[in-house]
Write a protein that holds these residues in place. Structure first.
Motif, PDB file in Angstrom:
ATOM      1  N   VAL A 130      13.398  12.770  -8.399  1.00 51.81           N
ATOM      2  CA  VAL A 130      14.393  11.948  -9.234  1.00 51.81           C
ATOM      3  C   VAL A 130      14.319  10.519  -8.595  1.00 51.81           C
ATOM      4  CG1 VAL A 130      16.449  11.672 -10.254  1.00 51.81           C
ATOM      5  CG2 VAL A 130      15.162  13.934 -10.469  1.00 51.81           C
ATOM      6  N   VAL A 131      14.956  10.737  -7.422  1.00 52.43           N
ATOM      7  CA  VAL A 131      15.473   9.390  -6.535  1.00 52.43           C
ATOM      8  C   VAL A 131      14.116   8.346  -6.656  1.00 52.43           C
ATOM      9  CG1 VAL A 131      15.941   8.269  -4.394  1.00 52.43           C
ATOM     10  CG2 VAL A 131      17.286  10.338  -5.337  1.00 52.43           C
ATOM     11  N   TYR A 132      12.977   9.099  -6.180  1.00 52.33           N
ATOM     12  CA  TYR A 132      11.795   8.161  -6.244  1.00 52.33           C
ATOM     13  C   TYR A 132      11.445   7.368  -7.486  1.00 52.33           C
ATOM     14  CZ  TYR A 132      10.846   9.853  -1.526  1.00 52.33           C
ATOM     15  OH  TYR A 132      11.114   9.864  -0.044  1.00 52.33           O
ATOM     16  N   PHE A 133      11.526   8.392  -8.603  1.00 52.68           N
ATOM     17  CA  PHE A 133      11.175   7.787  -9.805  1.00 52.68           C
ATOM     18  C   PHE A 133      12.133   6.571 -10.258  1.00 52.68           C
ATOM     19  CE2 PHE A 133      10.849   7.880 -14.436  1.00 52.68           C
ATOM     20  CZ  PHE A 133       9.535   8.083 -14.777  1.00 52.68           C
ATOM     21  N   VAL A 134      13.740   6.902 -10.167  1.00 52.20           N
ATOM     22  CA  VAL A 134      14.488   5.775 -10.546  1.00 52.20           C
ATOM     23  C   VAL A 134      14.199   4.619  -9.635  1.00 52.20           C
ATOM     24  CG1 VAL A 134      16.735   5.181 -10.393  1.00 52.20           C
ATOM     25  CG2 VAL A 134      16.081   7.411 -11.258  1.00 52.20           C
ATOM     26  N   THR A 135      14.042   4.752  -8.487  1.00 53.88           N
ATOM     27  CA  THR A 135      13.717   3.662  -7.605  1.00 53.88           C
ATOM     28  C   THR A 135      12.440   2.823  -8.092  1.00 53.88           C
ATOM     29  OG1 THR A 135      14.599   4.621  -5.778  1.00 53.88           O
ATOM     30  CG2 THR A 135      13.225   2.728  -5.272  1.00 53.88           C
ATOM     31  N   ILE A 136      11.270   3.499  -8.537  1.00 56.03           N
ATOM     32  CA  ILE A 136       9.932   2.941  -8.893  1.00 56.03           C
ATOM     33  C   ILE A 136      10.475   1.876 -10.229  1.00 56.03           C
ATOM     34  CG2 ILE A 136       7.751   3.353  -9.714  1.00 56.03           C
ATOM     35  CD1 ILE A 136       7.727   5.942  -7.891  1.00 56.03           C
ATOM     36  N   ALA A 182       0.816  -1.337  -0.027  1.00 51.21           N
ATOM     37  CA  ALA A 182       0.009  -0.027  -0.165  1.00 51.21           C
ATOM     38  C   ALA A 182       0.788   1.281   0.097  1.00 51.21           C
ATOM     39  CB  ALA A 182      -0.754  -0.051   1.213  1.00 51.21           C
ATOM     40  N   ALA A 183       2.009   1.248   0.743  1.00 53.66           N
ATOM     41  CA  ALA A 183       2.898   2.502   1.014  1.00 53.66           C
ATOM     42  C   ALA A 183       3.579   2.538  -0.394  1.00 53.66           C
ATOM     43  CB  ALA A 183       3.821   2.418   1.982  1.00 53.66           C
ATOM     44  N   PHE A 184       3.959   1.613  -0.839  1.00 53.17           N
ATOM     45  CA  PHE A 184       4.732   1.629  -2.439  1.00 53.17           C
ATOM     46  C   PHE A 184       3.984   2.146  -3.397  1.00 53.17           C
ATOM     47  CE2 PHE A 184       5.728  -0.522  -6.563  1.00 53.17           C
ATOM     48  CZ  PHE A 184       6.917  -0.145  -6.590  1.00 53.17           C
ATOM     49  N   VAL A 185       2.545   1.821  -3.356  1.00 50.49           N
ATOM     50  CA  VAL A 185       1.465   2.224  -4.450  1.00 50.49           C
ATOM     51  C   VAL A 185       1.412   4.037  -4.138  1.00 50.49           C
ATOM     52  CG1 VAL A 185      -0.521   2.279  -5.362  1.00 50.49           C
ATOM     53  CG2 VAL A 185       0.579   0.033  -4.824  1.00 50.49           C
ATOM     54  N   THR A 186       1.241   4.211  -2.876  1.00 47.91           N
ATOM     55  CA  THR A 186       0.788   5.618  -2.636  1.00 47.91           C
ATOM     56  C   THR A 186       2.175   6.410  -3.146  1.00 47.91           C
ATOM     57  OG1 THR A 186      -0.475   5.170  -0.728  1.00 47.91           O
ATOM     58  CG2 THR A 186       0.368   7.225  -0.857  1.00 47.91           C
ATOM     59  N   GLU A 187       3.387   6.023  -2.513  1.00 41.52           N
ATOM     60  CA  GLU A 187       4.517   6.775  -2.807  1.00 41.52           C
ATOM     61  C   GLU A 187       4.853   6.974  -4.319  1.00 41.52           C
ATOM     62  OE1 GLU A 187       6.112   8.860  -0.600  1.00 41.52           O
ATOM     63  OE2 GLU A 187       4.824   8.141   0.646  1.00 41.52           O
ATOM     64  N   SER A 188       4.550   6.001  -5.156  1.00 37.35           N
ATOM     65  CA  SER A 188       4.897   5.846  -6.391  1.00 37.35           C
ATOM     66  C   SER A 188       3.875   6.718  -7.150  1.00 37.35           C
ATOM     67  CB  SER A 188       4.755   4.530  -7.117  1.00 37.35           C
ATOM     68  OG  SER A 188       5.646   3.419  -6.269  1.00 37.35           O
ATOM     69  N   TRP A 189       2.725   6.795  -6.803  1.00 40.21           N
ATOM     70  CA  TRP A 189       1.706   7.711  -7.318  1.00 40.21           C
ATOM     71  C   TRP A 189       2.124   9.068  -6.950  1.00 40.21           C
ATOM     72  CZ3 TRP A 189      -1.748   7.756 -11.069  1.00 40.21           C
ATOM     73  CH2 TRP A 189      -2.548   8.872 -11.104  1.00 40.21           C
ATOM     74  N   LYS A 190       2.534   9.637  -5.911  1.00 37.64           N
ATOM     75  CA  LYS A 190       2.768  10.974  -5.896  1.00 37.64           C
ATOM     76  C   LYS A 190       4.237  11.149  -6.624  1.00 37.64           C
ATOM     77  CE  LYS A 190       3.567  11.908  -1.480  1.00 37.64           C
ATOM     78  NZ  LYS A 190       3.896  11.975  -0.083  1.00 37.64           N
ATOM     79  N   ALA A 191       5.076  10.060  -6.820  1.00 34.23           N
ATOM     80  CA  ALA A 191       6.173  10.436  -7.735  1.00 34.23           C
ATOM     81  C   ALA A 191       6.004  10.723  -8.959  1.00 34.23           C
ATOM     82  CB  ALA A 191       7.461   9.166  -7.424  1.00 34.23           C
ATOM     83  N   VAL A 192       4.870   9.857  -9.875  1.00 37.74           N
ATOM     84  CA  VAL A 192       5.028   9.838 -11.122  1.00 37.74           C
ATOM     85  C   VAL A 192       4.046  10.920 -11.311  1.00 37.74           C
ATOM     86  CG1 VAL A 192       5.552   7.363 -11.433  1.00 37.74           C
ATOM     87  CG2 VAL A 192       2.999   8.304 -11.063  1.00 37.74           C
ATOM     88  N   ALA A 208       6.252  -1.319   4.050  1.00 37.71           N
ATOM     89  CA  ALA A 208       6.328   0.187   4.144  1.00 37.71           C
ATOM     90  C   ALA A 208       7.482   0.408   4.502  1.00 37.71           C
ATOM     91  CB  ALA A 208       5.309   0.866   4.905  1.00 37.71           C
ATOM     92  N   GLY A 209       7.988   2.001   4.508  1.00 42.93           N
ATOM     93  CA  GLY A 209       9.372   2.355   5.011  1.00 42.93           C
ATOM     94  C   GLY A 209       9.804   3.165   3.791  1.00 42.93           C
ATOM     95  N   TYR A 210      10.933   3.556   4.122  1.00 43.06           N
ATOM     96  CA  TYR A 210      11.759   4.579   3.083  1.00 43.06           C
ATOM     97  C   TYR A 210      11.749   3.799   1.601  1.00 43.06           C
ATOM     98  CZ  TYR A 210      13.344   6.675   7.343  1.00 43.06           C
ATOM     99  OH  TYR A 210      13.387   7.283   8.914  1.00 43.06           O
ATOM    100  N   LEU A 211      11.059   4.615   0.705  1.00 42.00           N
ATOM    101  CA  LEU A 211      11.139   4.330  -0.679  1.00 42.00           C
ATOM    102  C   LEU A 211      12.404   4.337  -1.239  1.00 42.00           C
ATOM    103  CD1 LEU A 211       9.578   3.331  -3.317  1.00 42.00           C
ATOM    104  CD2 LEU A 211       8.964   5.640  -3.662  1.00 42.00           C
ATOM    105  N   HIS A 212      13.200   5.447  -0.875  1.00 41.57           N
ATOM    106  CA  HIS A 212      14.527   5.885  -1.661  1.00 41.57           C
ATOM    107  C   HIS A 212      15.611   4.529  -1.180  1.00 41.57           C
ATOM    108  CE1 HIS A 212      14.482   8.069   2.388  1.00 41.57           C
ATOM    109  NE2 HIS A 212      15.473   7.520   2.392  1.00 41.57           N
ATOM    110  N   SER A 213      15.393   3.792  -0.318  1.00 38.04           N
ATOM    111  CA  SER A 213      16.391   2.754   0.256  1.00 38.04           C
ATOM    112  C   SER A 213      15.899   1.494  -0.572  1.00 38.04           C
ATOM    113  CB  SER A 213      16.017   2.395   1.537  1.00 38.04           C
ATOM    114  OG  SER A 213      16.386   3.550   2.447  1.00 38.04           O
ATOM    115  N   LYS A 214      14.673   1.250  -1.238  1.00 34.96           N
ATOM    116  CA  LYS A 214      14.596   0.179  -1.858  1.00 34.96           C
ATOM    117  C   LYS A 214      15.282  -0.381  -2.989  1.00 34.96           C
ATOM    118  CE  LYS A 214       9.756   0.206  -0.051  1.00 34.96           C
ATOM    119  NZ  LYS A 214       9.933  -0.821   1.112  1.00 34.96           N
ATOM    120  N   LEU A 215      15.938   0.619  -3.636  1.00 35.39           N
ATOM    121  CA  LEU A 215      16.724   0.312  -4.844  1.00 35.39           C
ATOM    122  C   LEU A 215      18.105  -0.492  -4.380  1.00 35.39           C
ATOM    123  CD1 LEU A 215      16.799   0.532  -7.968  1.00 35.39           C
ATOM    124  CD2 LEU A 215      18.375   2.549  -7.492  1.00 35.39           C
ATOM    125  N   ARG A 216      18.448  -0.162  -2.964  1.00 37.39           N
ATOM    126  CA  ARG A 216      19.502  -0.871  -2.608  1.00 37.39           C
ATOM    127  C   ARG A 216      19.092  -2.537  -2.092  1.00 37.39           C
ATOM    128  NH1 ARG A 216      20.774  -1.858   2.778  1.00 37.39           N
ATOM    129  NH2 ARG A 216      19.309  -0.189   3.512  1.00 37.39           N
TER     130      ARG A 216
END
Length: 395
Positions: A290-296, A265-275, A337-345
């Motif tokens: 930019v970081v959120y968009f690249v991560t998504i 749920a948090a991933f979808v919400t944050e992704s929508w805010k980014a795009v 849930a949690g920091y979206l920008h950490s998920k690419l790692r």
């Protein structure tokens, strides 16, 4: 499972040469990444040692030096030692052990990461040489060395140690060495919570084996599966006993980092805010968008590759274990849930994501394959440097 490919032997000169090329490419790419980080750190007013032991590295170093606090208090997240319980003890306890030989704690952590990364690179080469061929294996190792956020392989982080355990666990499954695979899976769960994904892979392989060998003794695959799944629950049990709360690990994750499994749920919400750039309207700076968009984009690409892995598993069951491992890690990553920008790692340990691309590149011309790997590695090194020098939040 289907019959695994014949074992590659170190007595085979072409195999040894390929292994040498793979490890040489890995070290070269990592050195280039470090060189770029040195340049960026100098421009940003940091030192290399500071960056290599930053963020989660500081938690691991404190655990190695002082141990766990013995109580969960959940007070100020900036000063409460209870946050240590979020980090399994396998890696910091190993740092403490190595430090007994005279190294500083951060030096021990970096040394462990480098040695484990080389062991992991060798494991990737061995594994994919069996699953595909040696050229594909060399390319996969080079791609792994150049992934975005592969800088963690040289930091006081758990990625390198975890992947070393994962790759050799998967390799053990090719020879039905259930107890070895289960033991390595257990250890991986004492390093990262993603060890659950290793257990899932072992269980899936065991079920296939039992179906194909109905009259054979099944105690080894059963015990191996139990061992593979046991690491993370054992860590949760340690936190409950040592910290004094049965839900200790979960409340620490929630209190300090807002983590909790919410089925995406948090991933979808944050992704929508980014795009839709709503984050900018809410005060987020441009670099955050930019970081959120690249991560998504990276996570969506990972899901598509995962589908390809399962398609391969339908034709050849030896692909099921890496596909299930990928499913497990991506499920935990996107579903929490949690920091979206950490998920690419979190994609750095998911080495099977690189296998389909490595197979495609291995079939292309050598110059095209080398050029693609070089561009990929340079982009990955730039992104790692950006996240450690320019990005002001945890990676």
């Amino acid at each position: 499972m289907s019959i695994a490919p014949a074992r590659a032997r170190l007595t085979d000169r072409s195999f040894r040469d390929g292994l040498g090329v793979a490890l040489g490419a890995f070290v070269l790419i990592r050195v280039v990444g470090l060189a770029m980080l040195v340049s960026g750190a100098s421009a940003g007013g940091f030192t290399l040692s500071d960056r290599l032991a930053s963020w989660d590295g500081q938690w691991y170093l404190r655990i190695a030096q002082f141990g766990y606090p013995g109580v969960i208090t959940l007070t100020d997240p900036q000063n409460d030692a209870s946050g240590m319980y979020a980090f399994p003890g396998g890696y910091p306890w190993l740092i403490r052990l190595v430090s007994w030989f005279g190294l500083s704690y951060d030096g021990a952590g970096i040394l462990i990461s480098w040695i484990a990364a080389i062991v992991a690179a060798a494991g990737i080469y061995y594994y994919l040489s069996r699953l595909a061929n040696q050229r594909t294996a060399v390319i996969a190792v080079a791609l792994w060395a150049g992934m975005p956020m592969a800088i963690t392989l040289s930091m006081v982080y758990t990625e390198a140690l975890f992947v070393a355990l994962v790759t050799w666990a998967l390799y053990a499954l090719l020879d039905d060495r259930w107890l070895l695979a289960g033991t390595l899976g257990l250890l991986s769960g004492l390093v990262r919570v993603h060890g659950l994904a290793v257990g899932l892979a072992i269980c899936g392989a065991a079920i296939l084996w039992c179906r194909a060998h109905r009259n054979a003794s099944r105690w080894r695959p059963i015990v191996g599966s139990i061992l593979g799944l046991a690491g993370v629950p054992l860590w949760w049990l340690f936190v409950a006993v040592d910290g004094g709360r049965i839900d200790g690990w979960f409340v620490v994750q929630s209190h300090f980092w807002g983590n909790g499994f919410d089925f995406g749920a948090a991933f979808v919400t944050e992704s929508w805010k980014a795009v839709t750039f709503r984050g900018l309207a809410e005060g987020q700076d441009a670099s955050g968008t930019v970081v959120y968009f690249v991560t998504i984009a990276g996570l969506v690409a990972a899901l598509l590759v995962m589908v390809n892995l399962f398609q391969r598993a339908r034709a050849d069951s030896t692909w099921l274990a890496p596909a299930l491992y990928t499913l497990g890690v991506l499920g935990l990553t996107i579903g929490s849930a949690g920091y979206l920008h950490s998920k690419l790692r979190y994609l750095v340990p998911v080495v099977p994501l690189l296998f389909p691309l490595a197979i495609v590149l291995a079939r292309s011309r050598r110059l095209s394959a080398i050029g693609t790997v070089v561009i990929f590695a340079l982009c990955g090194a730039w992104w790692s440097t950006f996240m450690l020098v320019v990005w002001k939040y945890a990676i």
